[in-house]
Motif scaffolding. Sequence first.
Motif, PDB file in Angstrom:
ATOM      1  N   ARG A   7      -5.602  28.999  49.985  1.00  0.00           N
ATOM      2  CA  ARG A   7      -6.996  28.540  49.924  1.00  0.00           C
ATOM      3  C   ARG A   7      -7.427  27.860  51.218  1.00  0.00           C
ATOM      4  NH1 ARG A   7      -7.372  24.746  45.032  1.00  0.00           N
ATOM      5  NH2 ARG A   7      -5.308  24.190  45.791  1.00  0.00           N
ATOM      6  N   ASN A   8      -6.482  27.315  51.988  1.00  0.00           N
ATOM      7  CA  ASN A   8      -6.838  26.678  53.260  1.00  0.00           C
ATOM      8  C   ASN A   8      -6.964  27.677  54.403  1.00  0.00           C
ATOM      9  OD1 ASN A   8      -4.216  27.371  53.909  1.00  0.00           O
ATOM     10  ND2 ASN A   8      -3.419  25.262  53.913  1.00  0.00           N
ATOM     11  N   GLY A   9      -6.814  28.977  54.110  1.00  0.00           N
ATOM     12  CA  GLY A   9      -6.952  30.016  55.110  1.00  0.00           C
ATOM     13  C   GLY A   9      -5.644  30.443  55.757  1.00  0.00           C
ATOM     14  N   ASN A  10      -4.577  29.680  55.544  1.00  0.00           N
ATOM     15  CA  ASN A  10      -3.277  30.054  56.098  1.00  0.00           C
ATOM     16  C   ASN A  10      -2.631  31.158  55.269  1.00  0.00           C
ATOM     17  OD1 ASN A  10      -3.573  28.115  58.064  1.00  0.00           O
ATOM     18  ND2 ASN A  10      -2.267  26.597  57.062  1.00  0.00           N
ATOM     19  N   LEU A  11      -1.521  31.674  55.783  1.00  0.00           N
ATOM     20  CA  LEU A  11      -0.713  32.649  55.057  1.00  0.00           C
ATOM     21  C   LEU A  11       0.619  32.013  54.687  1.00  0.00           C
ATOM     22  CD1 LEU A  11      -1.182  35.853  57.262  1.00  0.00           C
ATOM     23  CD2 LEU A  11      -2.283  35.362  55.075  1.00  0.00           C
ATOM     24  N   VAL A  12       1.140  32.390  53.528  1.00  0.00           N
ATOM     25  CA  VAL A  12       2.505  32.040  53.167  1.00  0.00           C
ATOM     26  C   VAL A  12       3.244  33.339  52.893  1.00  0.00           C
ATOM     27  CG1 VAL A  12       1.993  31.710  50.705  1.00  0.00           C
ATOM     28  CG2 VAL A  12       4.013  30.624  51.716  1.00  0.00           C
ATOM     29  N   TYR A  13       4.474  33.437  53.400  1.00  0.00           N
ATOM     30  CA  TYR A  13       5.246  34.660  53.199  1.00  0.00           C
ATOM     31  C   TYR A  13       6.694  34.315  52.882  1.00  0.00           C
ATOM     32  CZ  TYR A  13       6.678  33.980  58.106  1.00  0.00           C
ATOM     33  OH  TYR A  13       7.159  33.462  59.287  1.00  0.00           O
ATOM     34  N   ASN A  18      15.572  34.131  52.211  1.00  0.00           N
ATOM     35  CA  ASN A  18      15.244  33.187  51.130  1.00  0.00           C
ATOM     36  C   ASN A  18      14.496  31.942  51.603  1.00  0.00           C
ATOM     37  OD1 ASN A  18      16.747  34.559  48.802  1.00  0.00           O
ATOM     38  ND2 ASN A  18      18.361  34.347  50.340  1.00  0.00           N
ATOM     39  N   ARG A  19      13.518  32.161  52.494  1.00  0.00           N
ATOM     40  CA  ARG A  19      12.632  31.084  52.915  1.00  0.00           C
ATOM     41  C   ARG A  19      11.191  31.441  52.565  1.00  0.00           C
ATOM     42  NH1 ARG A  19      12.111  30.981  58.257  1.00  0.00           N
ATOM     43  NH2 ARG A  19      13.120  33.012  58.473  1.00  0.00           N
ATOM     44  N   ALA A  20      10.359  30.413  52.411  1.00  0.00           N
ATOM     45  CA  ALA A  20       8.912  30.568  52.331  1.00  0.00           C
ATOM     46  C   ALA A  20       8.315  29.835  53.518  1.00  0.00           C
ATOM     47  CB  ALA A  20       8.366  29.991  51.026  1.00  0.00           C
ATOM     48  N   VAL A  21       7.437  30.514  54.256  1.00  0.00           N
ATOM     49  CA  VAL A  21       6.892  29.956  55.493  1.00  0.00           C
ATOM     50  C   VAL A  21       5.373  30.021  55.438  1.00  0.00           C
ATOM     51  CG1 VAL A  21       6.890  30.070  58.012  1.00  0.00           C
ATOM     52  CG2 VAL A  21       8.918  30.811  56.734  1.00  0.00           C
ATOM     53  N   GLU A  22       4.714  28.907  55.755  1.00  0.00           N
ATOM     54  CA  GLU A  22       3.252  28.860  55.847  1.00  0.00           C
ATOM     55  C   GLU A  22       2.858  28.815  57.317  1.00  0.00           C
ATOM     56  OE1 GLU A  22      -0.604  26.004  54.810  1.00  0.00           O
ATOM     57  OE2 GLU A  22       1.358  25.579  53.879  1.00  0.00           O
ATOM     58  N   ILE A  23       1.994  29.761  57.723  1.00  0.00           N
ATOM     59  CA  ILE A  23       1.534  29.813  59.110  1.00  0.00           C
ATOM     60  C   ILE A  23       0.017  29.927  59.143  1.00  0.00           C
ATOM     61  CG2 ILE A  23       3.651  30.854  60.025  1.00  0.00           C
ATOM     62  CD1 ILE A  23       2.149  33.557  60.028  1.00  0.00           C
ATOM     63  N   ASP A  24      -0.566  29.532  60.282  1.00  0.00           N
ATOM     64  CA  ASP A  24      -1.987  29.781  60.490  1.00  0.00           C
ATOM     65  C   ASP A  24      -2.157  31.095  61.241  1.00  0.00           C
ATOM     66  OD1 ASP A  24      -1.542  29.278  63.241  1.00  0.00           O
ATOM     67  OD2 ASP A  24      -2.165  27.180  63.064  1.00  0.00           O
ATOM     68  N   ALA A  25      -3.395  31.417  61.613  1.00  0.00           N
ATOM     69  CA  ALA A  25      -3.686  32.717  62.227  1.00  0.00           C
ATOM     70  C   ALA A  25      -3.036  32.877  63.602  1.00  0.00           C
ATOM     71  CB  ALA A  25      -5.198  32.916  62.339  1.00  0.00           C
ATOM     72  N   LEU A  26      -2.670  31.772  64.227  1.00  0.00           N
ATOM     73  CA  LEU A  26      -2.020  31.826  65.537  1.00  0.00           C
ATOM     74  C   LEU A  26      -0.495  31.776  65.429  1.00  0.00           C
ATOM     75  CD1 LEU A  26      -4.393  29.490  67.592  1.00  0.00           C
ATOM     76  CD2 LEU A  26      -4.389  31.986  67.449  1.00  0.00           C
ATOM     77  N   GLY A  27       0.021  31.741  64.204  1.00  0.00           N
ATOM     78  CA  GLY A  27       1.468  31.730  64.031  1.00  0.00           C
ATOM     79  C   GLY A  27       2.091  30.345  64.006  1.00  0.00           C
ATOM     80  N   LEU A  51      18.504  29.645  43.619  1.00  0.00           N
ATOM     81  CA  LEU A  51      19.435  30.434  44.422  1.00  0.00           C
ATOM     82  C   LEU A  51      18.746  31.300  45.467  1.00  0.00           C
ATOM     83  CD1 LEU A  51      22.088  31.741  41.846  1.00  0.00           C
ATOM     84  CD2 LEU A  51      22.252  29.798  43.398  1.00  0.00           C
ATOM     85  N   THR A  52      17.551  31.790  45.156  1.00  0.00           N
ATOM     86  CA  THR A  52      16.879  32.739  46.038  1.00  0.00           C
ATOM     87  C   THR A  52      15.371  32.530  45.979  1.00  0.00           C
ATOM     88  OG1 THR A  52      16.814  34.369  44.242  1.00  0.00           O
ATOM     89  CG2 THR A  52      18.643  34.538  45.797  1.00  0.00           C
ATOM     90  N   PHE A  53      14.686  32.982  47.024  1.00  0.00           N
ATOM     91  CA  PHE A  53      13.251  33.259  46.987  1.00  0.00           C
ATOM     92  C   PHE A  53      13.119  34.775  47.113  1.00  0.00           C
ATOM     93  CE2 PHE A  53      11.683  29.039  49.118  1.00  0.00           C
ATOM     94  CZ  PHE A  53      11.991  28.348  47.958  1.00  0.00           C
ATOM     95  N   HIS A  54      12.484  35.423  46.166  1.00  0.00           N
ATOM     96  CA  HIS A  54      12.428  36.880  46.255  1.00  0.00           C
ATOM     97  C   HIS A  54      11.149  37.417  45.622  1.00  0.00           C
ATOM     98  CE1 HIS A  54      13.435  37.864  41.973  1.00  0.00           C
ATOM     99  NE2 HIS A  54      13.972  36.666  42.012  1.00  0.00           N
ATOM    100  N   HIS A  55      10.640  38.469  46.191  1.00  0.00           N
ATOM    101  CA  HIS A  55       9.594  39.321  45.619  1.00  0.00           C
ATOM    102  C   HIS A  55       8.203  38.722  45.496  1.00  0.00           C
ATOM    103  CE1 HIS A  55      12.900  42.001  44.211  1.00  0.00           C
ATOM    104  NE2 HIS A  55      11.965  42.927  44.321  1.00  0.00           N
ATOM    105  N   ALA A  56       8.048  37.438  45.185  1.00  0.00           N
ATOM    106  CA  ALA A  56       6.690  36.976  44.851  1.00  0.00           C
ATOM    107  C   ALA A  56       6.504  35.506  45.174  1.00  0.00           C
ATOM    108  CB  ALA A  56       6.397  37.226  43.375  1.00  0.00           C
ATOM    109  N   VAL A  57       5.336  35.186  45.736  1.00  0.00           N
ATOM    110  CA  VAL A  57       4.900  33.814  45.939  1.00  0.00           C
ATOM    111  C   VAL A  57       3.415  33.743  45.599  1.00  0.00           C
ATOM    112  CG1 VAL A  57       4.482  34.246  48.418  1.00  0.00           C
ATOM    113  CG2 VAL A  57       4.733  31.894  47.570  1.00  0.00           C
ATOM    114  N   GLU A  58       3.017  32.688  44.892  1.00  0.00           N
ATOM    115  CA  GLU A  58       1.634  32.465  44.492  1.00  0.00           C
ATOM    116  C   GLU A  58       1.275  31.011  44.786  1.00  0.00           C
ATOM    117  OE1 GLU A  58      -0.526  34.989  41.967  1.00  0.00           O
ATOM    118  OE2 GLU A  58       0.252  35.613  43.918  1.00  0.00           O
ATOM    119  N   GLU A  59      -0.031  30.742  44.899  1.00  0.00           N
ATOM    120  CA  GLU A  59      -0.516  29.374  45.036  1.00  0.00           C
ATOM    121  C   GLU A  59      -1.274  29.008  43.775  1.00  0.00           C
ATOM    122  OE1 GLU A  59      -3.029  26.526  48.121  1.00  0.00           O
ATOM    123  OE2 GLU A  59      -3.620  28.620  47.862  1.00  0.00           O
ATOM    124  N   ALA A  60      -0.877  27.914  43.126  1.00  0.00           N
ATOM    125  CA  ALA A  60      -1.587  27.429  41.939  1.00  0.00           C
ATOM    126  C   ALA A  60      -2.868  26.719  42.350  1.00  0.00           C
ATOM    127  CB  ALA A  60      -0.687  26.493  41.143  1.00  0.00           C
TER     128      ALA A  60
END
Length: 302
Positions: A7-13, A18-27, A51-60
Motif C-alpha cells: 500500500r505504500n507503493g513499495n514491492l515485497v518479494y 527463504n527471505r522476504a525483501v521490501e524495496i522501493d522503485a529504485l531498489g 522453516l521456510t518462506f515459499h510461494h506466497a506473500v500478502e499484506e493485511a
Amino acid sequence: SDFKRLRNGNLVYLTADNRAVEIDALGNVHGEWYARGRPEGPSNAVPIDTLTFHHAVEEASNGNLIVLGSEIRQIDNYYTSETDPAAPRARQKVKGDEIVEFRRDGTVVWRWRALDHLDPFRLGYLTFNQYWVVRGFPDTRDWSHGNGLYYDARSGAVLLSLRQQSAILKLARPSGKIEWILGEPGGWPAKLRPLLFQPEGAINWFWHQHGPSVTPDGGVLVFDNNINQARPFDPPAPPATSFTRAVEYRIDPARKTVREVWASEEPGPDAVYTFAMGDVDWLPRTGNILVCYGNSVRREDV
C-alpha cells in the motif's frame, strides 16, 4: 517465488533462500525478513519463526505481512508409496504448510498450521516428489504443498491453495476457523465434510491448482493445472489426455453449493498443458481476465 505491491507503493518479494525483501522503485531495501529454520542458516535480516518462506506473500489491511511457511512432523505408520496401497508403512517426515502473519519488527501475531486442522493421511499425487528434498530437507514428504494465498480485505479472511490436496480453503482471521473447502470431495474426514460444496449442474473439479482469487461479485478464480485428475490409489490421468485451464466457480456459502461459470479451455489438440505454476487474475479497470500459463509444455512432448 512471489511479489506484491504494498500500500505504500513499495514491492515485497520472496527469494529462493527463504527471505522476504521490501524495496522501493529504485531498489533501496526498506525491510528484510527470513525464515529462522531455513537450511541456509542465520541472516542479518529479521528472523521469523518458521522453516521456510515459499510461494506466497500478502499484506493485511493492518500493514502486517502474511507468508506461507512450513513445518515438519514425524508421523508413524505413514505411506511409503502413492501407487502401491500394499506398500509397507513407516515413520516419515511430513512437511505441512503454515500461514504466518507478522509485524515489521518480526513479531508473529497469527499462525495457522495445516497439520493441526487437516488429515495428513489424505494423500495426493506428488507427495513423494523431491520438491522439499532439493531445497534442503532430506527425506521429507510433500503432503500439502501450499502454493497460493489470497487476502480478502473485505472480510480479513485468507484463501489458501493446497496443491497436493487439490483444495482451496477459506480461513477466518484471527480464529483460524475453516469456513469452507472447495475441491474434489473424496477422502475428507467426517468432521470436515460439512464444509464441502455440492455441485449444481455439471462441474469439472480442479486438480493440482494454483493462484486462487476472488472477483468483486464473489466468483472464485482458479488456475487449474488439471494434472493427474485423481488421488491415490486411483490411477492418474495420462498427461497426453490432460489440459490446463483457468476457471471461475460461483459458490453459495450458506447452501454449500457450487457451479462452474466458465473455463478458458476445452479438450482438443490446441489445448494447453502446464505441469506446474500458472496464475489467473481479474483486472479491475476492464473486468477482463488475465491468465498466465507457467511451465507450458508442447502437446507432442507429453
